[in-house]
Scaffold this motif. Sequence first.
Motif, PDB file in Angstrom:
ATOM      1  N   ASN A  30      71.943 -53.364  18.986  1.00 12.78           N
ATOM      2  CA  ASN A  30      71.850 -53.367  17.528  1.00 12.78           C
ATOM      3  C   ASN A  30      70.401 -53.335  17.059  1.00 12.78           C
ATOM      4  O   ASN A  30      70.071 -52.632  16.099  1.00 12.78           O
ATOM      5  N   ILE A  31      69.552 -54.085  17.727  1.00  9.38           N
ATOM      6  CA  ILE A  31      68.128 -54.085  17.370  1.00  9.38           C
ATOM      7  C   ILE A  31      67.542 -52.697  17.568  1.00  9.38           C
ATOM      8  O   ILE A  31      66.776 -52.204  16.744  1.00  9.38           O
ATOM      9  N   GLY A  32      67.920 -52.033  18.660  1.00  9.99           N
ATOM     10  CA  GLY A  32      67.440 -50.677  18.900  1.00  9.99           C
ATOM     11  C   GLY A  32      67.885 -49.733  17.804  1.00  9.99           C
ATOM     12  O   GLY A  32      67.103 -48.893  17.334  1.00  9.99           O
ATOM     13  N   GLU A  33      69.137 -49.846  17.374  1.00  8.03           N
ATOM     14  CA  GLU A  33      69.631 -48.989  16.303  1.00  8.03           C
ATOM     15  C   GLU A  33      68.903 -49.275  14.999  1.00  8.03           C
ATOM     16  O   GLU A  33      68.539 -48.355  14.259  1.00  8.03           O
ATOM     17  N   VAL A  34      68.679 -50.562  14.699  1.00  4.39           N
ATOM     18  CA  VAL A  34      67.968 -50.924  13.477  1.00  4.39           C
ATOM     19  C   VAL A  34      66.541 -50.387  13.519  1.00  4.39           C
ATOM     20  O   VAL A  34      66.049 -49.827  12.531  1.00  4.39           O
ATOM     21  N   LEU A  35      65.891 -50.541  14.658  1.00  4.18           N
ATOM     22  CA  LEU A  35      64.522 -50.028  14.769  1.00  4.18           C
ATOM     23  C   LEU A  35      64.490 -48.511  14.615  1.00  4.18           C
ATOM     24  O   LEU A  35      63.571 -47.957  13.997  1.00  4.18           O
ATOM     25  N   SER A  36      65.475 -47.853  15.144  1.00  6.42           N
ATOM     26  CA  SER A  36      65.559 -46.408  14.981  1.00  6.42           C
ATOM     27  C   SER A  36      65.728 -46.043  13.516  1.00  6.42           C
ATOM     28  O   SER A  36      65.074 -45.124  13.018  1.00  6.42           O
ATOM     29  N   GLU A  37      66.599 -46.765  12.806  1.00 10.78           N
ATOM     30  CA  GLU A  37      66.788 -46.518  11.377  1.00 10.78           C
ATOM     31  C   GLU A  37      65.515 -46.788  10.590  1.00 10.78           C
ATOM     32  O   GLU A  37      65.145 -46.008   9.712  1.00 10.78           O
ATOM     33  N   VAL A  38      64.838 -47.893  10.916  1.00 17.49           N
ATOM     34  CA  VAL A  38      63.605 -48.232  10.205  1.00 17.49           C
ATOM     35  C   VAL A  38      62.544 -47.168  10.464  1.00 17.49           C
ATOM     36  O   VAL A  38      61.825 -46.752   9.543  1.00 17.49           O
ATOM     37  N   THR A  39      62.451 -46.710  11.693  1.00 19.97           N
ATOM     38  CA  THR A  39      61.474 -45.669  12.011  1.00 19.97           C
ATOM     39  C   THR A  39      61.775 -44.394  11.245  1.00 19.97           C
ATOM     40  O   THR A  39      60.867 -43.776  10.674  1.00 19.97           O
ATOM     41  N   LEU A  40      63.034 -44.009  11.211  1.00 13.11           N
ATOM     42  CA  LEU A  40      63.414 -42.818  10.475  1.00 13.11           C
ATOM     43  C   LEU A  40      63.122 -42.985   8.988  1.00 13.11           C
ATOM     44  O   LEU A  40      62.579 -42.077   8.350  1.00 13.11           O
ATOM     45  N   ALA A  41      63.454 -44.148   8.444  1.00 13.16           N
ATOM     46  CA  ALA A  41      63.189 -44.402   7.027  1.00 13.16           C
ATOM     47  C   ALA A  41      61.691 -44.378   6.752  1.00 13.16           C
ATOM     48  O   ALA A  41      61.245 -43.827   5.739  1.00 13.16           O
ATOM     49  N   ALA A  42      60.898 -44.968   7.645  1.00 17.29           N
ATOM     50  CA  ALA A  42      59.452 -44.971   7.458  1.00 17.29           C
ATOM     51  C   ALA A  42      58.904 -43.555   7.496  1.00 17.29           C
ATOM     52  O   ALA A  42      58.009 -43.201   6.705  1.00 17.29           O
ATOM     53  N   LYS A  43      59.429 -42.727   8.390  1.00 16.35           N
ATOM     54  CA  LYS A  43      58.993 -41.332   8.435  1.00 16.35           C
ATOM     55  C   LYS A  43      59.328 -40.633   7.126  1.00 16.35           C
ATOM     56  O   LYS A  43      58.508 -39.901   6.577  1.00 16.35           O
ATOM     57  N   GLN A  44      60.531 -40.864   6.642  1.00 17.62           N
ATOM     58  CA  GLN A  44      60.931 -40.212   5.403  1.00 17.62           C
ATOM     59  C   GLN A  44      60.093 -40.694   4.227  1.00 17.62           C
ATOM     60  O   GLN A  44      59.666 -39.897   3.392  1.00 17.62           O
ATOM     61  N   VAL A  45      59.867 -41.998   4.164  1.00 11.28           N
ATOM     62  CA  VAL A  45      59.061 -42.549   3.077  1.00 11.28           C
ATOM     63  C   VAL A  45      57.641 -42.014   3.151  1.00 11.28           C
ATOM     64  O   VAL A  45      57.064 -41.609   2.145  1.00 11.28           O
ATOM     65  N   SER A  46      57.065 -42.008   4.346  1.00 12.90           N
ATOM     66  CA  SER A  46      55.684 -41.525   4.462  1.00 12.90           C
ATOM     67  C   SER A  46      55.597 -40.044   4.128  1.00 12.90           C
ATOM     68  O   SER A  46      54.654 -39.608   3.467  1.00 12.90           O
ATOM     69  N   THR A  47      56.590 -39.264   4.522  1.00 14.41           N
ATOM     70  CA  THR A  47      56.600 -37.843   4.170  1.00 14.41           C
ATOM     71  C   THR A  47      56.695 -37.674   2.661  1.00 14.41           C
ATOM     72  O   THR A  47      55.966 -36.880   2.064  1.00 14.41           O
ATOM     73  N   THR A  48      57.565 -38.444   2.035  1.00 11.97           N
ATOM     74  CA  THR A  48      57.705 -38.373   0.585  1.00 11.97           C
ATOM     75  C   THR A  48      56.417 -38.787  -0.101  1.00 11.97           C
ATOM     76  O   THR A  48      55.970 -38.144  -1.053  1.00 11.97           O
ATOM     77  N   LEU A  49      55.809 -39.871   0.362  1.00 11.62           N
ATOM     78  CA  LEU A  49      54.567 -40.345  -0.244  1.00 11.62           C
ATOM     79  C   LEU A  49      53.447 -39.324  -0.077  1.00 11.62           C
ATOM     80  O   LEU A  49      52.686 -39.066  -1.012  1.00 11.62           O
ATOM     81  N   ILE A  50      53.351 -38.726   1.076  1.00 10.44           N
ATOM     82  CA  ILE A  50      52.311 -37.725   1.313  1.00 10.44           C
ATOM     83  C   ILE A  50      52.540 -36.522   0.414  1.00 10.44           C
ATOM     84  O   ILE A  50      51.602 -36.008  -0.211  1.00 10.44           O
ATOM     85  N   ASP A  51      53.799 -36.078   0.304  1.00  8.72           N
ATOM     86  CA  ASP A  51      54.097 -34.957  -0.579  1.00  8.72           C
ATOM     87  C   ASP A  51      53.779 -35.311  -2.023  1.00  8.72           C
ATOM     88  O   ASP A  51      53.216 -34.495  -2.764  1.00  8.72           O
ATOM     89  N   LYS A  52      54.131 -36.527  -2.411  1.00  6.47           N
ATOM     90  CA  LYS A  52      53.848 -36.985  -3.782  1.00  6.47           C
ATOM     91  C   LYS A  52      52.346 -37.037  -4.021  1.00  6.47           C
ATOM     92  O   LYS A  52      51.869 -36.626  -5.078  1.00  6.47           O
ATOM     93  N   MET A  53      51.594 -37.552  -3.052  1.00  8.58           N
ATOM     94  CA  MET A  53      50.138 -37.629  -3.187  1.00  8.58           C
ATOM     95  C   MET A  53      49.540 -36.229  -3.279  1.00  8.58           C
ATOM     96  O   MET A  53      48.630 -35.982  -4.074  1.00  8.58           O
ATOM     97  N   LYS A  54      50.041 -35.329  -2.467  1.00 10.01           N
ATOM     98  CA  LYS A  54      49.531 -33.963  -2.505  1.00 10.01           C
ATOM     99  C   LYS A  54      49.807 -33.316  -3.851  1.00 10.01           C
ATOM    100  O   LYS A  54      48.945 -32.641  -4.411  1.00 10.01           O
TER     101      LYS A  54
END
Length: 166
Positions: free
Chosen positions: A82-106
């Motif tokens: 379960n921890i592995g799945e949660v970490l995978s979800e958090v990593t994916l969410a962080a990637k999506q958030v960072s991509t969105t933030l970078i696009d927004k900043m650009k």
Amino acid sequence: MIEISVALIAVAFAVLVIFLIKTLRAATQSLDKTTQTLQEVQKTIDELSYEVKQTIRHANDITVDVQAKMKQIDPVMDSVQNIGEVLSEVTLAAKQVSTTLIDKMKSNKRHVSAPQPSHESAASSAEQRTVQSYATVNNSTGATKPAPSWVKYVDVAAEVWKKFRH
């Protein structure tokens, strides 16, 4: 002549009986030794069978103990999964958030600053692009961005998170 023949037959029969007696005695001794050997083998088998039974009982006890311990470890392994799945979800969410933030900043950067002429049409490496973007951001006015722009980024990140979760 009959008397000699009967005497010869009697002698031959006596010799035959003597050889048969010797052969039977040798066979009897062999059978006695075989019987003794079989008794010893039977005794050894009985002793070994007791030891084998004890070993099997011990192996069964170990198997039961290992099974009980594996059942105790199962919840831990489930938690690790379960921890592995949660970490995978958090990593994916962080990637999506960072991509969105970078696009927004650009997109904000394009709207705020005018296009600047570039000496090089494209940077030759990722490191050079990073240095150039850092230099561009830090060479602006040197003032920090107002708080409301960060609030917008947090709002965007929260919206992305909500969409990801649902």
